[in-house]
Design a protein around this motif. Structure first.
Motif, PDB file in Angstrom:
ATOM      1  N   THR A   1       0.992  -1.091  -0.009  1.00 54.45           N
ATOM      2  CA  THR A   1       0.001   0.159   0.089  1.00 54.45           C
ATOM      3  C   THR A   1       0.948   1.210  -0.006  1.00 54.45           C
ATOM      4  OG1 THR A   1      -1.531  -1.290   1.348  1.00 54.45           O
ATOM      5  CG2 THR A   1      -1.836   1.228   1.049  1.00 54.45           C
TER       6      THR A   1
ATOM      7  N   HIS B   1       0.996   5.393   0.518  1.00 51.47           N
ATOM      8  CA  HIS B   1       0.455   6.226   1.275  1.00 51.47           C
ATOM      9  C   HIS B   1       1.043   7.688   0.930  1.00 51.47           C
ATOM     10  CE1 HIS B   1      -1.744   3.655   4.067  1.00 51.47           C
ATOM     11  NE2 HIS B   1      -0.563   2.946   4.113  1.00 51.47           N
TER      12      HIS B   1
ATOM     13  N   ALA C   1      -8.852  12.139  -0.491  1.00 49.04           N
ATOM     14  CA  ALA C   1      -7.524  12.170  -1.021  1.00 49.04           C
ATOM     15  C   ALA C   1      -7.407  13.058  -2.069  1.00 49.04           C
ATOM     16  CB  ALA C   1      -7.709  10.861  -2.004  1.00 49.04           C
TER      17      ALA C   1
ATOM     18  N   ALA D   1       3.832   1.141   2.470  1.00 45.39           N
ATOM     19  CA  ALA D   1       3.993   0.672   4.021  1.00 45.39           C
ATOM     20  C   ALA D   1       4.927  -0.306   4.185  1.00 45.39           C
ATOM     21  CB  ALA D   1       2.615  -0.251   4.062  1.00 45.39           C
TER      22      ALA D   1
ATOM     23  N   LEU E   1      -0.879   9.912   7.915  1.00 51.45           N
ATOM     24  CA  LEU E   1      -0.843   9.280   6.746  1.00 51.45           C
ATOM     25  C   LEU E   1      -2.315   9.665   6.160  1.00 51.45           C
ATOM     26  CD1 LEU E   1       0.719   5.781   7.155  1.00 51.45           C
ATOM     27  CD2 LEU E   1       1.982   7.994   6.156  1.00 51.45           C
ATOM     28  N   ARG E   2      -2.434   9.574   4.622  1.00 52.13           N
ATOM     29  CA  ARG E   2      -3.820   9.614   4.226  1.00 52.13           C
ATOM     30  C   ARG E   2      -3.787   8.773   3.027  1.00 52.13           C
ATOM     31  NH1 ARG E   2      -6.699  14.408   5.575  1.00 52.13           N
ATOM     32  NH2 ARG E   2      -6.417  14.880   7.508  1.00 52.13           N
ATOM     33  N   HIS E   3      -4.928   8.256   2.793  1.00 46.49           N
ATOM     34  CA  HIS E   3      -4.871   7.479   1.523  1.00 46.49           C
ATOM     35  C   HIS E   3      -5.051   8.160  -0.006  1.00 46.49           C
ATOM     36  CE1 HIS E   3      -6.154   3.784   3.513  1.00 46.49           C
ATOM     37  NE2 HIS E   3      -7.247   4.387   4.268  1.00 46.49           N
TER      38      HIS E   3
ATOM     39  N   ARG F   1      -3.061   3.493  -5.465  1.00 49.13           N
ATOM     40  CA  ARG F   1      -2.530   3.388  -4.021  1.00 49.13           C
ATOM     41  C   ARG F   1      -1.883   2.102  -3.758  1.00 49.13           C
ATOM     42  NH1 ARG F   1      -8.454   3.523  -0.760  1.00 49.13           N
ATOM     43  NH2 ARG F   1      -8.337   5.430  -1.753  1.00 49.13           N
TER      44      ARG F   1
END
Length: 306
Positions: free
Chosen positions: A170, A172, A187, A250, A262-264, A270
């Motif tokens: 993932t 981020h 996002a 990640a 963190l943000r998506h 992603r």
């Protein structure tokens, strides 16, 4: 019959680009390489090299020879794999190249698993980014490479190489400083809010950099890249201390709680694909099979990724 050793030198020249690089890789004198290739030209009866400035390039006939040499070498690697499979104990040396986050988060566990099951196998690890490791795999500098592919940036897939998926990692948006509450929700909104902030990214020419810049441009701004490095731990430290925003996978914090806000990222942008790559002729070698199995078990043993 053509001399296989000289054919391999011609193949090395195709992959390494210069006579000096071939000589350095094989611990020969450049004059010796040149002499051997001249003898191969005499055997074949047609020119194999033509000058281009201070360099040389392969002729059409040389390219034909290299293609056949690749097939011969692949068959020889299969023979080596069959012999290794017939033995009770797994020995020899396996040469791995891995990029930084995979080398930190996956390889040490895999090495421990390999040591338990195959104590006679010697593993040599080199940290190298995929852009350089994959050509090294084709040149037979490595037996297995851990590589990555970013969303919307598919890698070339040469027919002589074989890929096997390892995991989806993932990605981020990492917000500069300890407080992520002051940023907007959503996002794209939070990404646009960082349009005037400094960024840390991987160097130009890397797949990660192309993906990151494209993501920022899709959000409507050109990133102000003030820090460039392939060291993602340095990316993380710069974000922690508020010097820059970054895109971080990640694997960087390896299952531990992330030390930054963190943000998506937008859907479809992603995750990066992490996989192993080997030459087809070596894909059934017991050492390669054991390493791939150990890496898959290392992934299964990890804490769930955020």
């Amino acid at each position: 019959m053509f001399d296989l050793h000289r054919l391999r030198l011609l193949r090395e020249l195709k992959h390494r680009g210069t006579l000096a690089a071939v000589a350095a890789a094989l611990s020969y004198a450049p004059s010796s390489v040149s002499q051997q290739l001249s003898q191969l030209e005499a055997e074949v009866g047609v020119p194999l090299l033509e000058p281009v400035g201070r360099r040389v390039r392969l002729t059409e006939q040389a390219e034909i020879l290299v293609a056949h040499t690749e097939a011969v070498l692949e068959r020889l690697e299969r023979a080596e794999a069959d012999i290794a499979a017939s033995l009770t104990d797994l020995t020899g040396t396996l040469r791995i190249a891995a990029f930084q986050t995979a080398a930190l988060a996956l390889v040490p566990t895999a090495l421990g698993l390999l040591r338990e099951r195959h104590p006679g196998l010697r593993v040599h690890l080199t940290q190298r980014e995929p852009e350089k490791a994959l050509p090294g795999l084709q040149a037979r500098d490595f037996d297995l490479v851990l590589a990555e592919e970013y969303p919307g940036n598919p890698n070339p897939r040469p027919p002589e190489l074989e890929q096997q998926d390892l995991l989806d990692d993932t990605l981020h948006l990492a917000l500069p400083g300890p407080d992520g509450t002051r940023y907007p929700r959503g996002a794209l909104a939070v990404l646009r809010s960082l349009g005037s902030r400094p960024w840390v990214m991987e160097p130009e020419g890397t797949a990660a950099r192309r993906w990151a810049v494209a993501l920022c441009r899709d959000a409507g701004f050109e990133p102000d890249v003030r820090f460039e490095t392939t060291d993602l731990l340095l990316h993380l430290r710069l974000v922690e201390q508020g010097h820059a925003a970054a895109f971080l996978p990640a694997l960087v914090w390896d299952g531990r709680p992330p030390p930054v806000a963190l943000r998506h990222l937008p859907r479809g942008r992603r995750t990066r694909r992490i996989f192993t790559v080997v030459r087809r002729g070596r894909s059934r070698h017991p050492a390669v099979l054991a390493c791939r199995d150990a890496l898959l078990r290392a992934v299964a043993l990890r804490s769930p990724l955020p």
